[in-house]
Design a protein around this motif. Structure first.
Motif, PDB file in Angstrom:
ATOM      1  N   ARG A   1     -29.561 -25.311 -69.002  1.00  0.00           N
ATOM      2  CA  ARG A   1     -28.709 -25.697 -67.881  1.00  0.00           C
ATOM      3  C   ARG A   1     -28.524 -24.485 -66.969  1.00  0.00           C
ATOM      4  NH1 ARG A   1     -24.993 -25.762 -72.383  1.00  0.00           N
ATOM      5  NH2 ARG A   1     -23.565 -23.992 -72.313  1.00  0.00           N
TER       6      ARG A   1
ATOM      7  N   SER B   1     -27.027 -19.476 -59.959  1.00  0.00           N
ATOM      8  CA  SER B   1     -27.481 -20.672 -60.671  1.00  0.00           C
ATOM      9  C   SER B   1     -28.688 -21.343 -60.036  1.00  0.00           C
ATOM     10  CB  SER B   1     -26.331 -21.685 -60.770  1.00  0.00           C
ATOM     11  OG  SER B   1     -25.907 -22.092 -59.479  1.00  0.00           O
TER      12      SER B   1
ATOM     13  N   GLY C   1     -35.450 -28.835 -69.608  1.00  0.00           N
ATOM     14  CA  GLY C   1     -35.602 -28.170 -68.319  1.00  0.00           C
ATOM     15  C   GLY C   1     -36.788 -27.238 -68.233  1.00  0.00           C
TER      16      GLY C   1
END
Length: 354
Positions: free
Chosen positions: A158, A164, A241
């Motif tokens: 994540r 980010s 991911g």
């Protein structure tokens, strides 16, 4: 004198040569690419001929062989990891590795803000030549301006707390040392990925760092490059991911099977400004071109982040072939060569004890 009857000595010597090779090879690739970073392929050919760069050329200050933030940060990664191994040997725990690596990056951050070593500086921070500022990545600078140390066992998959959305190559380009410490490849993967979150929070940004460290770890143990990449892909598949990084690596493998390499083929993998593209270009060049010199040149002759792709390719080639497999005439011209060799030997000596 070399003793062929002592395989443990031989294994130690091979390991040291591969650590040296990875760090010095990265510096060579970095120095080859630095003068043509931000330069288009057409312009490179106009300046240097149809073959592009064919060796070390002067940078903007007419100096040959200078390294950039890629090699600088890689060396500080080594310093942090070596300190962690010393701490582990004396205390029996490796829980401090993330903090010590982050502290080492803090010392690199200081080199980008100060004109030279402060009084009392030790280790790499005492080396004046490392205080040069040569286009450091914005994510690295902004990330290290924050007081964040990743948890050693933090979950992956994540967006991270810092930057980010960033998946730039500033994380992967400094991560080879995680694969040089003789830990299992899955541990090297996890540590490199978590450390990358110090500055790059996008999963592709930190997975590319993890995959690169795992590939280097397998190369150090004697695996072929193709085998190392395939094993890294299996590691990636465990993590949510991973798809962009996996796709980039598979693209490099597929492209390498399509015949003779060209700069135009390199550019189909991207420009190298983001982590998965830089990794793919480095893997492709190291895999498709068996000659070390030509592989390094292939990795920098494109319209993108030539010093980072060159550094990554050099890390791979050096880990595979050792320092004696690198072009010695280029090595002789690399800034900080003697100090890089000492850093490599210190890490190898510490890691060989366990």
């Amino acid at each position: 004198m070399y003793d062929r009857l002592n395989p443990s000595w031989e294994a130690t010597a091979i390991y040291r040569a591969r650590v040296r090779g990875s760090l010095l090879g990265g510096a060579v690739g970095d120095a080859l690419g630095y003068p043509v970073e931000f330069v288009s392929l057409d312009r490179i050919r106009a300046l240097h001929g149809e073959q592009g760069v064919t060796g070390l050329v002067p940078d903007g200050a007419a100096v040959v062989g200078r390294i950039t933030d890629d090699t600088q940060m890689t060396l500080f990664t080594v310093e942090g990891l070596r300190q962690a191994r010393v701490r582990e040997r004396h205390r029996g725990t490796d829980d401090d590795w993330s903090r010590l690596v982050r502290d080492a990056y803090g010392r690199w951050f200081d080199t980008q803000r100060l004109s030279g070593p402060p009084a009392g500086a030790e280790g790499l921070a005492a080396q004046p030549w490392l205080y040069a500022r040569r286009a450091p990545g914005n994510a690295c600078l902004s990330g290290l301006a924050q007081d964040f140390v990743p948890e050693p066992e933090a979950a992956l998959g994540r967006p991270g707390r810092v930057n980010s959305e960033s998946k730039g190559c500033g994380a992967v380009m400094r991560s080879a040392p995680f694969g040089l410490t003789r830990v299992p490849a899955d541990i090297a993967f996890g540590r490199a990925a978590r450390s990358a979150q110090t500055t790059h929070g996008h999963p592709t940004g930190y997975y590319s760092a993890g995959a690169f460290a795992a590939i280097v770890a397998h190369l150090v143990e004697g695996e072929s490059l193709e085998g190392a990449v395939l094993r890294a892909l299996r590691l990636l598949a465990r993590h949510p991911g991973h798809e962009e990084t996996t796709s980039a690596l598979r693209g490099a493998l597929d492209l390498a099977a399509e015949g003779a390499p060209t700069a135009e083929k390199v550019q189909t993998l991207g420009a190298g400004w983001v982590g998965e593209q830089a990794l793919a270009i480095a893997v492709y060049c190291a895999l498709v071109e068996p000659d070390v010199r030509r592989a390094l040149l292939l990795s920098v002759n494109h319209s993108g982040d030539s010093d980072s792709t060159g550094a990554l390719c050099g890390n791979l080639l050096g880990a595979r072939h050792g320092d004696h497999g690198l072009p010695q005439d280029w090595l002789e011209q690399i800034e900080g060569r003697a100090e890089i060799t000492v850093v490599a030997d210190d890490l190898a000596a510490e890691c060989a004890q366990s």
